[in-house]
Design a protein around this motif. Sequence first.
Motif, short mmCIF file in Angstrom:
data_model
loop_
_atom_site.label_atom_id
_atom_site.label_comp_id
_atom_site.label_asym_id
_atom_site.label_seq_id
_atom_site.Cartn_x
_atom_site.Cartn_y
_atom_site.Cartn_z
N ASP A 43 72.36 81.62 -0.06
CA ASP A 43 72.69 82.51 1.07
C ASP A 43 72.36 81.77 2.36
N MET A 44 73.36 81.54 3.21
CA MET A 44 73.17 80.85 4.48
C MET A 44 73.71 81.71 5.61
N GLY A 45 73.18 81.52 6.81
CA GLY A 45 73.66 82.29 7.94
C GLY A 45 73.09 81.78 9.24
N LEU A 46 73.59 82.33 10.31
CA LEU A 46 73.11 81.97 11.65
C LEU A 46 73.09 83.22 12.51
N GLY A 47 72.33 83.16 13.60
CA GLY A 47 72.18 84.34 14.44
C GLY A 47 71.71 84.01 15.83
N LEU A 48 71.72 85.03 16.67
CA LEU A 48 71.20 84.97 18.04
C LEU A 48 70.23 86.12 18.23
N ALA A 49 69.20 85.90 19.06
CA ALA A 49 68.23 86.95 19.37
C ALA A 49 67.90 86.89 20.86
N LEU A 50 67.69 88.07 21.42
CA LEU A 50 67.33 88.19 22.83
C LEU A 50 66.14 89.13 22.93
N SER A 51 65.09 88.69 23.62
CA SER A 51 63.90 89.53 23.79
C SER A 51 63.57 89.66 25.28
N TRP A 52 63.08 90.84 25.63
CA TRP A 52 62.71 91.12 27.02
C TRP A 52 61.33 91.76 27.02
N ARG A 53 60.36 91.04 27.51
CA ARG A 53 59.00 91.56 27.63
C ARG A 53 58.89 92.24 29.00
N PHE A 54 59.33 93.50 29.04
CA PHE A 54 59.46 94.21 30.31
C PHE A 54 58.14 94.79 30.81
N ASP A 55 57.10 94.68 30.00
CA ASP A 55 55.78 95.19 30.35
C ASP A 55 54.78 94.32 29.60
N PRO A 56 53.56 94.12 30.13
CA PRO A 56 52.59 93.29 29.40
C PRO A 56 52.37 93.73 27.96
#
Length: 315
Positions: free
Chosen positions: A266-279
């Motif tokens: 099983d192979m795959g690829l992806g994208l991730a986005l994170s936003w630390r909007f508060d401590p």
Amino acid sequence: MPRPLPSSRWGAASAILLVIATLTLAAPRQGQAAACCMSATANGMGRLLIWERFALGLRSSVTSAVGYWDEKAGWRGYDDNYRDIEWRSSFWAMAGLGRRWSVYGQLPWVLSFRRVGNLGESNGGGLADIQLGARYELLSIGELLYWPAVAFTASVSLPTGRSVESADAGGSGVTSRGAWAFSLGVVLEKTHMPFFARLSLGVTVPLPKHRDDIDKDQRYGPSVQGTLSGGMELVTNIVLSGILRALWEDKITLDGRRLDDSSRVDMGLGLALSWRFDPHWTLQLAGDTGIFASGLGDNTPGRVTGTIGVRYGYF
């Protein structure tokens, strides 16, 4: 003899030296803190920030199967007679035990919908396999110049879900393989602001189980997993990551006999986005897909997954 500085001049000189020393000591720590923050919450459960005592999170994913790789690694897309959609939500928690140790747990819940030709439509779900684990950080980010951070992990999956032999005819109620599984892994990570790269390698060994439906002992093959991810801080506290993953699983053993054409890739690829909007708070978004071409999978479904998550860290 040289005359002592007047008290006013001595006070000014001391203040200047104090400011210089403070800036000198603070600069590398700020850089190290930024590097640590950037990747710790980028995707998935991640790890604790260096100042956090514990963290909690909730992740919810919707997965749609669009085809499968057959036992000869040939890709076959599904037609309109087949649909397989899964909604998986997981609550997780992680707590630090001193400077280098942390423990974690994950409680997943699955709902699924399936349409299979003449069998019609079915839906089901329930509790999936609970996971418990521990992490030991041998080297932290920036602890040794030029060296990557190194951590070791160990986990166990409990067969708390519903296995395929206990599901309905459509298979929509499956939430588990129904076997205990133990995993060991190592994580290497290197950061150079504003970029990071991480390599995770792991081995999972399932234990045998008895299948009451056929009155035989079955064991899933051991598997090797690898995930390469990297990313950058686009702006302060917003991180974009790319992910490449691969899994190989050995053949199933049934009553001591290895079954032909039962291994998996099983192979795959992806994208991730994170936003630390508060401590304390981080919002996570991710997408993952198989690479739908012959030879890039074996004996496994091809899936597309979208995930949203939220993370809270206590300090």
